[in-house]
Structure formats: structure tokens, C-alpha cells
Write an enzyme that holds these catalytic residues in place. Structure first.
Site, mmCIF file in Angstrom:
data_model
loop_
_atom_site.group_PDB
_atom_site.id
_atom_site.type_symbol
_atom_site.label_atom_id
_atom_site.label_comp_id
_atom_site.label_asym_id
_atom_site.label_seq_id
_atom_site.Cartn_x
_atom_site.Cartn_y
_atom_site.Cartn_z
ATOM 1 C CG ASN A 223 21.833 32.420 -0.249
ATOM 2 O OD1 ASN A 223 22.632 33.319 -0.026
ATOM 3 N ND2 ASN A 223 21.548 32.012 -1.476
ATOM 4 C CG ASN B 253 13.774 37.447 -2.143
ATOM 5 O OD1 ASN B 253 14.039 36.262 -1.906
ATOM 6 N ND2 ASN B 253 13.675 37.898 -3.385
ATOM 7 C CG HIS C 108 16.432 38.999 -7.612
ATOM 8 N ND1 HIS C 108 15.608 37.989 -8.059
ATOM 9 C CD2 HIS C 108 16.793 39.709 -8.713
ATOM 10 C CE1 HIS C 108 15.475 38.090 -9.370
ATOM 11 N NE2 HIS C 108 16.174 39.121 -9.798
ATOM 12 C CB VAL D 9 7.892 39.733 -8.495
ATOM 13 C CG1 VAL D 9 9.081 38.778 -8.534
ATOM 14 C CG2 VAL D 9 6.603 38.955 -8.292
HETATM 15 C C1 GRF Z 1 19.797 32.172 -4.940
HETATM 16 O O1 GRF Z 1 20.581 32.385 -6.083
HETATM 17 C C2 GRF Z 1 18.915 33.357 -4.671
HETATM 18 O O2 GRF Z 1 19.414 34.556 -5.160
HETATM 19 C C3 GRF Z 1 17.652 33.000 -5.402
HETATM 20 O O3 GRF Z 1 17.520 31.609 -5.256
HETATM 21 C C4 GRF Z 1 18.818 31.032 -5.122
HETATM 22 C C5 GRF Z 1 18.766 30.116 -3.929
HETATM 23 O O4 GRF Z 1 19.927 29.325 -3.809
HETATM 24 N N1 GRF Z 1 16.525 33.743 -4.857
HETATM 25 P P1 GRF Z 1 20.183 28.453 -2.501
HETATM 26 O O5 GRF Z 1 19.010 27.489 -2.361
HETATM 27 O O6 GRF Z 1 20.287 29.363 -1.339
HETATM 28 O O7 GRF Z 1 21.453 27.726 -2.793
#
Ligand code: GRF
Length: 214
Positions: A31, A124, A126, A161
Site C-alpha cells: 500500500n 488507516n 483495514h 481499534v
Molecule cells: C493490508 O491488507 C491492510 O489492509 C492491513 O495490512 C495489510 C498491509 O499490507 N492493515 P501491505 O504491507 O501494504 O502490503
């Protein structure tokens, strides 16, 4: 855009082009990579001024190097309490003066020290359609519940959370033969589309508030 992903992010005024983002990440950083690429391409009208990672050797640190983004490793294991760890994170973030702090796979529970330091200015992502399936193992929880659609949510961070106001969501189908890995991979494709759009929209909302109220 990959097929079968439905994204919903309310439209907002453009973000101030000079908006600054700081990213918190613990792991692979896919991400973070998408946010950095979207920023470089102008799809996300903000620049990333720094990354804090709590795990030396995590993939997100290589992403920072790839994009020339300053990074800091703050290892939570070196602190006696969550509060002291968050105080160190806040000190590093303040040095970068971000307009918004973006959690991208940040695997630490935030204390008031962090949440209150950047009230309304931490977001964030999720891997569930909140308010369903908060907390750990969200994809497993969704499969166990037998849902036929799943997805991801970008939200403002509060102490509860995965409990803050929702900024945007993306929906993907659950297929009959899905396991946790295949479904999470499909959700992550949606995350990579959703996160830059949601952050851009939220920055627009924040800059409206700043303009109207000083
Ligand atoms: C993602 O699936 C996000 O939703 C969760 O942690 C994961 C992080 O993945 N909070 P990356 O490190 O961005 O590949």
C-alpha cells in the site's frame, strides 16, 4: 482497474497541492508503494515526506529507498510501554510536520499519545467492510462468516481499534473456492485502488476545514 472491484469514495474539493503525508508501516509495504507511485504520478495530490517502520528489514523500507523517501526505524521492542513507543513515533512524525499520517499495514495498537497528537489526521486501511470484522484476521473472519462480498475500508483512526469514521470503501466478490490467501490478494488489489483515492479525498476535506476555520 481490475474487474469486479467497486470503489466508493465521496467526492471532495482538491487537496492543497503542497499537502505532506507521513506513513507508518510494519511489513511488505504494497500500500505504501501504491501511495508513493500515486504521489509521483500526480494521482495523489500530496507528497510523502517520511516513513516510520517498527521492523528493521521490512519491505516497506526498500520501497522508501526506491522512491527516495526518508525513513526511520523505531523498534517497539526497545520500549517498556506502548505509550513510550508512541511518544518516540510522535516525535519523529512532528519532525516532518505532516498534514496527514497514513497507516499502511501498521501492526501496532495506537495509544492516546499518538491519536491525540494528530486528532482527525491519522487514517488507516483495514481489509474488511467495516464495521464488520474489526481487529486481527479480518479476512479469516469474513470467510468464517460466509459472506459473499468482502472488501476494504479507509477510516479515520480513533482509540477504538478499526472504529473511526469511514472515508471510503471498496467491495470485491468472495468466490466459492477462495481461501484466506486468494481472498486477501483480491482485497489488496482493491486496497491499492482505494487508498490513494481516499487519501486524496480526505486531504481535500481537511483543507476545506482549514480554509473555513483558520
Ligand atoms: C493490508 O491488507 C491492510 O489492509 C492491513 O495490512 C495489510 C498491509 O499490507 N492493515 P501491505 O504491507 O501494504 O502490503
Amino acid at each position: 482497474m481490475p474487474e469486479n472491484i467497486l470503489i466508493s469514495v465521496p467526492r471532495a474539493a482538491p487537496a492543497a497541492p503542497s499537502s505532506k503525508l507521513a506513513v507508518l508501516a510494519s511489513g511488505r509495504g504494497s500500500n505504501f508503494q501504491r501511495l508513493a507511485a500515486a504521489s509521483a504520478e500526480g494521482e495523489l495530490r500530496a507528497r510523502i515526506v517520511g516513513l516510520v517502520c517498527n521492523n528493521a528489514g521490512a519491505g516497506c523500507l526498500s520501497v522508501a529507498d526506491e522512491f527516495g523517501i526518508p525513513s526511520a526505524v523505531i523498534d517497539h521492542r526497545a520500549f517498556d510501554s506502548r505509550d513510550e513507543f508512541d511518544a518516540a513515533v510522535v516525535a519523529q512524525l512532528r519532525a516532518w510536520s505532516p498534514d496527514l499520517v497514513v497507516m499502511a499495514g501498521w501492526m501496532r495498537i495506537a495509544t492516546p499519545t499518538l491519536v491525540d497528537a494528530f486528532h482527525d489526521r491519522i487514517v488507516n486501511i483495514h481489509p474488511s467492510l467495516l464495521p464488520s470484522f474489526r481487529g486481527m484476521n479480518a479476512v479469516r473472519q469474513a470467510l468464517d462468516a460466509g459472506v459473499t462480498v468482502a472488501g476494504c475500508t479507509v477510516h479515520v483512526v480513533r482509540l477504538e481499534v478499526d472504529g473511526g469514521p469511514i472515508i471510503g470503501q471498496a467491495v470485491v466478490p468472495v468466490l466459492d473456492d477462495d481461501d484466506e490467501g486468494t481472498l486477501h490478494a483480491r482485497i489488496q488489489l482493491a486496497e491499492h485502488q482505494l487508498y490513494p483515492a481516499a487519501v486524496d479525498a480526505y486531504l481535500g476535506r481537511l483543507s476545506n476545514v482549514t480554509t473555513k476555520h483558520g
